[in-house]
Design an enzyme around this catalytic site. Structure first.
Site, PDB file in Angstrom:
ATOM      1  N   CYS A   2     -58.551  72.717 -24.243  1.00 27.61           N
ATOM      2  CA  CYS A   2     -57.642  71.895 -23.471  1.00 27.61           C
ATOM      3  C   CYS A   2     -56.418  72.689 -23.075  1.00 27.61           C
ATOM      4  O   CYS A   2     -56.356  73.904 -23.259  1.00 27.61           O
ATOM      5  CB  CYS A   2     -57.219  70.676 -24.295  1.00 27.61           C
ATOM      6  SG  CYS A   2     -58.604  69.724 -24.976  1.00 27.61           S
ATOM      7  N   LEU A  51     -60.417  68.870 -21.989  1.00 25.19           N
ATOM      8  CA  LEU A  51     -61.791  69.241 -21.658  1.00 25.19           C
ATOM      9  C   LEU A  51     -62.645  68.738 -22.805  1.00 25.19           C
ATOM     10  O   LEU A  51     -62.569  69.254 -23.922  1.00 25.19           O
ATOM     11  CB  LEU A  51     -61.931  70.753 -21.498  1.00 25.19           C
ATOM     12  CG  LEU A  51     -63.347  71.281 -21.220  1.00 25.19           C
ATOM     13  CD1 LEU A  51     -63.874  70.754 -19.889  1.00 25.19           C
ATOM     14  CD2 LEU A  51     -63.353  72.807 -21.223  1.00 25.19           C
ATOM     15  N   ILE A  53     -65.388  68.189 -25.416  1.00 19.62           N
ATOM     16  CA  ILE A  53     -66.439  69.008 -26.010  1.00 19.62           C
ATOM     17  C   ILE A  53     -67.107  68.272 -27.171  1.00 19.62           C
ATOM     18  O   ILE A  53     -68.332  68.243 -27.294  1.00 19.62           O
ATOM     19  CB  ILE A  53     -65.883  70.353 -26.515  1.00 19.62           C
ATOM     20  CG1 ILE A  53     -65.204  71.122 -25.369  1.00 19.62           C
ATOM     21  CG2 ILE A  53     -66.966  71.198 -27.169  1.00 19.62           C
ATOM     22  CD1 ILE A  53     -66.139  71.564 -24.264  1.00 19.62           C
ATOM     23  N   ASN A  75     -55.143  72.328 -28.586  1.00 15.93           N
ATOM     24  CA  ASN A  75     -56.017  73.110 -27.723  1.00 15.93           C
ATOM     25  C   ASN A  75     -56.892  73.974 -28.616  1.00 15.93           C
ATOM     26  O   ASN A  75     -56.375  74.799 -29.379  1.00 15.93           O
ATOM     27  CB  ASN A  75     -55.171  73.991 -26.791  1.00 15.93           C
ATOM     28  CG  ASN A  75     -55.996  75.026 -26.042  1.00 15.93           C
ATOM     29  OD1 ASN A  75     -57.169  74.815 -25.759  1.00 15.93           O
ATOM     30  ND2 ASN A  75     -55.383  76.150 -25.731  1.00 15.93           N
ATOM     31  N   GLY A  76     -58.213  73.819 -28.540  1.00 17.08           N
ATOM     32  CA  GLY A  76     -59.107  74.659 -29.325  1.00 17.08           C
ATOM     33  C   GLY A  76     -60.236  73.883 -29.976  1.00 17.08           C
ATOM     34  O   GLY A  76     -60.565  72.772 -29.562  1.00 17.08           O
ATOM     35  N   GLU A  77     -60.804  74.487 -30.995  1.00 14.71           N
ATOM     36  CA  GLU A  77     -61.879  73.872 -31.767  1.00 14.71           C
ATOM     37  C   GLU A  77     -61.715  74.234 -33.235  1.00 14.71           C
ATOM     38  O   GLU A  77     -61.407  75.395 -33.566  1.00 14.71           O
ATOM     39  CB  GLU A  77     -63.260  74.366 -31.302  1.00 14.71           C
ATOM     40  CG  GLU A  77     -63.614  74.038 -29.857  1.00 14.71           C
ATOM     41  CD  GLU A  77     -63.878  72.566 -29.607  1.00 14.71           C
ATOM     42  OE1 GLU A  77     -64.030  71.813 -30.600  1.00 14.71           O
ATOM     43  OE2 GLU A  77     -63.914  72.172 -28.428  1.00 14.71           O
ATOM     44  N   ASP A 100     -62.461  66.626 -34.116  1.00 14.16           N
ATOM     45  CA  ASP A 100     -61.680  67.514 -34.973  1.00 14.16           C
ATOM     46  C   ASP A 100     -60.178  67.300 -34.861  1.00 14.16           C
ATOM     47  O   ASP A 100     -59.423  67.704 -35.745  1.00 14.16           O
ATOM     48  CB  ASP A 100     -62.032  68.979 -34.689  1.00 14.16           C
ATOM     49  CG  ASP A 100     -61.922  69.362 -33.220  1.00 14.16           C
ATOM     50  OD1 ASP A 100     -61.667  68.476 -32.378  1.00 14.16           O
ATOM     51  OD2 ASP A 100     -62.106  70.551 -32.908  1.00 14.16           O
ATOM     52  N   ILE A 291     -73.684  89.338 -15.322  1.00 16.56           N
ATOM     53  CA  ILE A 291     -73.161  89.846 -14.063  1.00 16.56           C
ATOM     54  C   ILE A 291     -73.614  91.285 -13.884  1.00 16.56           C
ATOM     55  O   ILE A 291     -73.609  92.077 -14.827  1.00 16.56           O
ATOM     56  CB  ILE A 291     -71.617  89.782 -14.049  1.00 16.56           C
ATOM     57  CG1 ILE A 291     -71.150  88.341 -13.897  1.00 16.56           C
ATOM     58  CG2 ILE A 291     -71.038  90.627 -12.947  1.00 16.56           C
ATOM     59  CD1 ILE A 291     -71.454  87.715 -12.560  1.00 16.56           C
ATOM     60  N   SER A 363     -69.373  84.210 -26.624  1.00 11.21           N
ATOM     61  CA  SER A 363     -69.214  85.593 -26.166  1.00 11.21           C
ATOM     62  C   SER A 363     -69.315  86.538 -27.359  1.00 11.21           C
ATOM     63  O   SER A 363     -69.273  86.115 -28.518  1.00 11.21           O
ATOM     64  CB  SER A 363     -67.872  85.781 -25.461  1.00 11.21           C
ATOM     65  OG  SER A 363     -66.836  85.964 -26.401  1.00 11.21           O
TER      66      SER A 363
END
Length: 631
Positions: A2, A51, A53, A75-77, A100, A291, A363
């Site tokens: 977020c 956002l 999730i 903001n985060g997880e 969470d 990519i 990632s």
């Protein structure tokens, strides 16, 4: 994932205009298109863009604690939220949601500022406690999630996930910190100990800030650090098994989501490792994306496709061409501060590609810093052996003289480009590593500056904070200190900034399992021979992954997410390079020698030198001035 923003009055609890907080949040709406909210009380305002999730419909923010005595924007997880939830419920906590966010509130109410030590994840959050009338700000251990701060003239502190949020506040001054110019030209980004704008700071990774009405702004408190001072003992097979267990644990914990999930796949060791372990833990084909480039020497898409075939992933790929340079203004606007890591362009493109099918992407970032995977780590390890054989005074005279005489042969094959190595050997390990990291050496930067800027900069040099950090690091060797500096400066300032802004620009959540703090702490304790051996970095990790990945993935020379800007500036973008030298914006600062800039361009376009990184830096600096309206 977020975006958060807020205002806190330090002196007296003045009313906070909800519209002002909302405007700050609107500036970072791309970070959270699924919901928004603002909460205010005397002296404080909190805003959020969501956002969704986890617990898609049940965790709106700002969120109140069950008893209404604390408010959160986050903001985060938090990856261990279910375990914490169970522990807190047993201690009497009541929960109304399944996500969470509410766990953080309950953790705060039980453990206070120490709650951060119980959280496993990536986060930046603000909690206002109505009983103590305090605001608690915290940032995760490695700095995956950002948090900008700015004291303002009305006695308040503004904060936000991006500089954009602060720029939406009318009291923020838009005056460039001149020392940030030397930082930027040295490293290619503005590190977390500084901001591009005077008066703006960044909460350091692994730090928190506890604010009280009527009290002065305190210094951030460090709540986490990593130590390289201890050495783990054990047989290589046992260390390998422990590393593999930690990587599996980190990957599986980051696969929890109530939305589609996938992974970036470059074809390198790190992303291939993450995909292999995701495939092992998943009952369905992993969604992957990659990519490629239209410059064959820089293209790794065939390797990515090979891993995708091996693990039967649902794979998508896209090629980047010089035409993508047309998006340079959009790219520069993502970062607000000047940011010259050219791999931001393909990172953004792969995020766009991923967002077509997933909302969360894993990632491979972090393994190089934790396990000594960069070529510069291997070089430093070898250079330190030479340093150990010769006294400092002799090395300074011998290698310093040779380095000063040796030409800067960018055009030559790599073994003949010895200037940096010679100058590196002339100094101690920390000084040598600074040269290896730098986009531009102190000497080359000085040639670009005007006399006016040199006077303004005074005795400051961008290398000084990094040298101080390395020399005081909890470490045993030069390699330890280099990795410590990477984790503290390079990682949050460059790598994680790039991934955060590129992913959030398209409302995609990026997760970095190889930055699990338990994995980082384990890697920091490994003997050097488990990190660097036989001219190879990440030795133990590669050894552990041999049964998962082929040798041409594990042991080919490291490529990285490279953008062919050197070729672009000599081909379709040659005129753009020439325009940099004549930039009215850069000239108006009176900080640069414009004749030197023109020579830099001529030497690059003619092929007598590779100045592409510096040209890209100057281009991005010019864009940052323009977009901030201070040119």
């Amino acid at each position: 994932m977020c975006g958060i923003a807020g205002i806190f009055h330090l002196e007296t609890p003045k009313p906070v205009d909800p519209g002002r907080v909302e405007a700050m949040c609107d500036a970072i709406a791309h970070r959270g298109p699924d919901g928004h909210g603002v909460w205010t009380a005397p002296g404080v305002g909190l805003g959020h863009r969501r956002l969704s999730i986890i617990d898609l419909a049940g965790s709106p923010q700002p969120m109140a604690a069950c008893d209404g005595r604390a408010m959160l924007v986050f903001n985060g997880e938090i990856y261990n939220f279910r375990e914490l939830r169970h522990e807190l419920k047993n201690a009497g906590a009541v929960f109304r949601t399944d996500g969470d966010s509410e766990v953080i509130l309950a953790a705060w109410q039980r453990w206070g500022p120490d709650c951060v030590t119980r959280l496993h994840g990536m986060f930046a959050f603000a909690i206002y406690d109505l009983d103590s009338r305090t605001l608690f700000l915290a940032r995760d251990r490695l700095g995956v999630k950002p948090l900008y701060l700015a004291p303002l003239s009305d006695g308040s502190l503004a904060f936000g996930s991006e500089l954009k949020a602060l720029l939406a506040h009318p009291l923020l001054r838009r005056e460039v910190d001149p020392l940030a110019i030397d930082d930027f030209l040295a490293w290619g980004y503005v590190p977390d100990h500084r901001s591009f704008l005077k008066g703006v700071s960044k909460l350091p990774a692994g730090h928190s800030l506890l604010l009280r009405h009527g009290a002065p702004l305190p210094r951030p408190a460090q709540w986490w650090d990593v130590s390289f001072a201890e050495r783990r003992k054990g047989k290589p097979a046992d260390l390998e098994a422990e590393l593999l267990h930690l990587m599996r644990q980190a990957v599986s914990s980051r696969m929890v989501a109530d939305v589609p999930l996938g992974a970036f796949l470059s074809g390198g060791v790190d992303s291939s490792t993450v995909v292999a372990l995701m495939a092992e833990a998943s009952q369905h084909p992993v969604k992957t994306c990659s990519i490629g480039f239209d410059v064959a020497a820089l293209d790794e898409s065939d390797y990515a496709a090979k891993v995708a075939r091996q693990y039967h992933t649902d794979h998508a790929s896209r090629q980047v061409s010089p035409d993508d340079f047309d998006a340079i203004d959009v790219l520069a606007g993502m970062f607000d501060e000047p940011f010259a890591d050219a791999s931001a362009l393909p990172t953004w493109r792969v995020c766009q590609l991923a967002r077509k099918s997933v909302t969360v992407a894993l990632s491979g970032d972090g393994a190089d810093e934790a396990l000594a995977g960069y070529r510069r780590h291997v070089f430093l390890h070898g250079e330190d052996r030479v340093r150990a054989l010769l006294p400092q005074a002799l090395r300074a005279r011998l290698f310093g003289s040779l380095g000063a005489l040796y030409p800067k042969a960018d055009w030559a094959p790599r073994p003949l480009r010895a200037k940096t190595t010679l100058l590196s050997l002339a100094g101690d390990s920390a000084e040598g590593y600074c040269r290896a990291l730098a986009y531009a050496s102190p000497e080359s930067r000085d040639r670009l500056y005007s006399d006016a800027y040199r006077r303004l900069r005074g005795e400051y040099r961008a290398e000084r904070p990094l040298l101080d950090l390395m020399r005081s690091a909890p470490a045993r060797s030069g390699l330890d200190r280099a990795q410590y500096a990477d984790l503290k400066v390079w990682l949050p300032g460059d790598i994680l900034t790039k991934v955060d802004r590129a992913s959030m620009a398209v409302s995609l959540e990026a997760r970095e399992p190889l930055l699990d703090h338990r994995l980082i702490e384990f890697a920091a304790s490994l003997p050097e021979s488990m990190r660097v051996r036989g001219g190879q970095g990440k030795w133990l990790m590669k050894h552990a992954m041999r049964r998962f990945l082929p040798d041409d993935i594990l042991y080919r020379p490291k490529q990285g997410f490279v953008t062919p800007i050197a070729q672009w500036f000599r081909g379709p973008l040659a005129q753009t390079a020439r325009d940099i030298a004549g930039s009215a914006t850069l000239a108006q600062t009176e900080w640069f020698d414009t004749r030197r800039l023109a020579g830099l361009v001529d030497d690059h376009v003619s092929g007598t030198a590779d100045n592409s990184r510096t040209l890209w830096q100057l281009l991005m600096l010019n864009k940052a001035f323009t977009q901030l309206g201070i040119g």
